[in-house]
Enzyme design. Sequence first.
Site, PDB file in Angstrom:
ATOM      1  CG  PHE A 159      -1.856   1.200   0.889  1.00 58.70           C
ATOM      2  CD1 PHE A 159      -2.655   1.071   0.675  1.00 58.70           C
ATOM      3  CD2 PHE A 159      -1.055   2.523   1.472  1.00 58.70           C
ATOM      4  CE1 PHE A 159      -3.923   2.214   0.067  1.00 58.70           C
ATOM      5  CE2 PHE A 159      -2.313   3.680   1.513  1.00 58.70           C
ATOM      6  CZ  PHE A 159      -3.252   3.718   1.402  1.00 58.70           C
ATOM      7  CG  ASP A 244       5.918   4.211   1.717  1.00 54.01           C
ATOM      8  OD1 ASP A 244       5.059   4.546   2.673  1.00 54.01           O
ATOM      9  OD2 ASP A 244       4.332   3.853   1.142  1.00 54.01           O
ATOM     10  CE  LYS A 273      -1.269   6.279   8.011  1.00 50.91           C
ATOM     11  NZ  LYS A 273      -0.322   5.621   5.746  1.00 50.91           N
TER      12      LYS A 273
END
Length: 419
Positions: A159, A244, A273
């Site tokens: 993702f 990532d 995040k």
Amino acid sequence: MSHSDAELVETNATPASEIAGQGSGAEWLSRYSSSLMGVFGTPQRVLVRGAGCLVWDADGKEYLDLLGGIAVNAMGHAHPFVTSVIASQLATLGHVSNFFTSPTQIALAEKLLALVKAPAGSKVFFANSGTEANEAAFKLARRNSDGKRSKIIALEGAFHGRTMGALALTAKEAYRTPFEPLPGGVVHIPFGDIEALRAAVDDTTAAVFLEPIQGEAGVRPLSTEYLQAAREATTAAGALLILDEVQTGIGRTGKWLASEDAGIVPDAITLAKGLGGGFPVGALITFGEATSSLLSAGQHGTTFGGNPVATAAALATLHAIESQGVLENARTVGAFLRKGLADVDGVTEVRGVGLLIGFDLDADVAPAVVQAGLDAGFIVNSPGPRTIRLAPPLILSTEQAGRFLAALPALLQTAKESQ
Ligand SMILES: *Cc1c(COP(=O)(O)O)cnc(C)c1O
């Protein structure tokens, strides 16, 4: 007619508390369904307030937040230092465009380069989200080409975000198919399979994108050997290794980066995040001069990215994490949670590092566990039918973790009875 500053302040004032008091959860949700696009389904609750690891809904019910806005609220909700820095930056200089820079932007870039131990020539590009950081990384990868490197490799289960470039890197068919054609050249190879990786990386490969721990796929860590093999294979082929760390970075695993222990130097990493502690901030960090210069003046941009408020929020969050022993707390409380979870009847596997934890159940009841959790005052998430994910604020206490462990057997039972 002109307004004085004082008049503007008064006429525009709409305190959040006044809005929050306007309805019950049910009333708000009915207004939600007639005004918000349906892409998220029906929200589970209407939240009005938070403090530390606790949040409260519009009906006054309290929850222990074990998801932290999906690994975002690193310092919890409404952290006094972080909020005061944001407020004072906003009251000083809020936005300037990237025709200009600001001290907080430069200081944050320097701070990040130091935290990730980036070599000389490393650089930072600021964005507003994880998917935007990955879009920048995708464009970086496209620039690693002499016209022959069309292939970009990502993993099954990956993702990387929802915008078109990041979506091309994302594996899930249900997310991809409705939006094809996506930017081309991306291939997905089996997760964690070193031989498949070695076979796939060749001199037509521009980059390999990896999450050190796949978060959305249910908290699945890649082994140290895999990360090292990826570094070897990409170096040999002249491809970039792009990590990532949008979900795993900024202390989530009890380290600044989840990839730290693998002892490798990637060509780039993406962060988002946890970086702004709840304020939207993303970053692409390129390692070394050669990689940093792949994107040159005019080849990428953003209006909001790296603005004074966002970069002040991130600086404050990093400072709070560093000065309050938060990385150590994430390691200790994470270990305590994993050990406790492994002892719970009905839990078949526990994965993760620090405070990014996934555990599997012996039946397809994870969504029902989420529901039972909400009713009992716990926020958790189910990335799969039998998987629960925890990504709480990094300041979660052992006592709070223990409260969830004590409640879990009853939640599992309620979930199974509701089937
Ligand atoms: C959440 C996430 C993204 C996307 O971030 P957004 O801020 O939602 O765009 C990208 N990569 C990983 C690993 C993520 O967990």
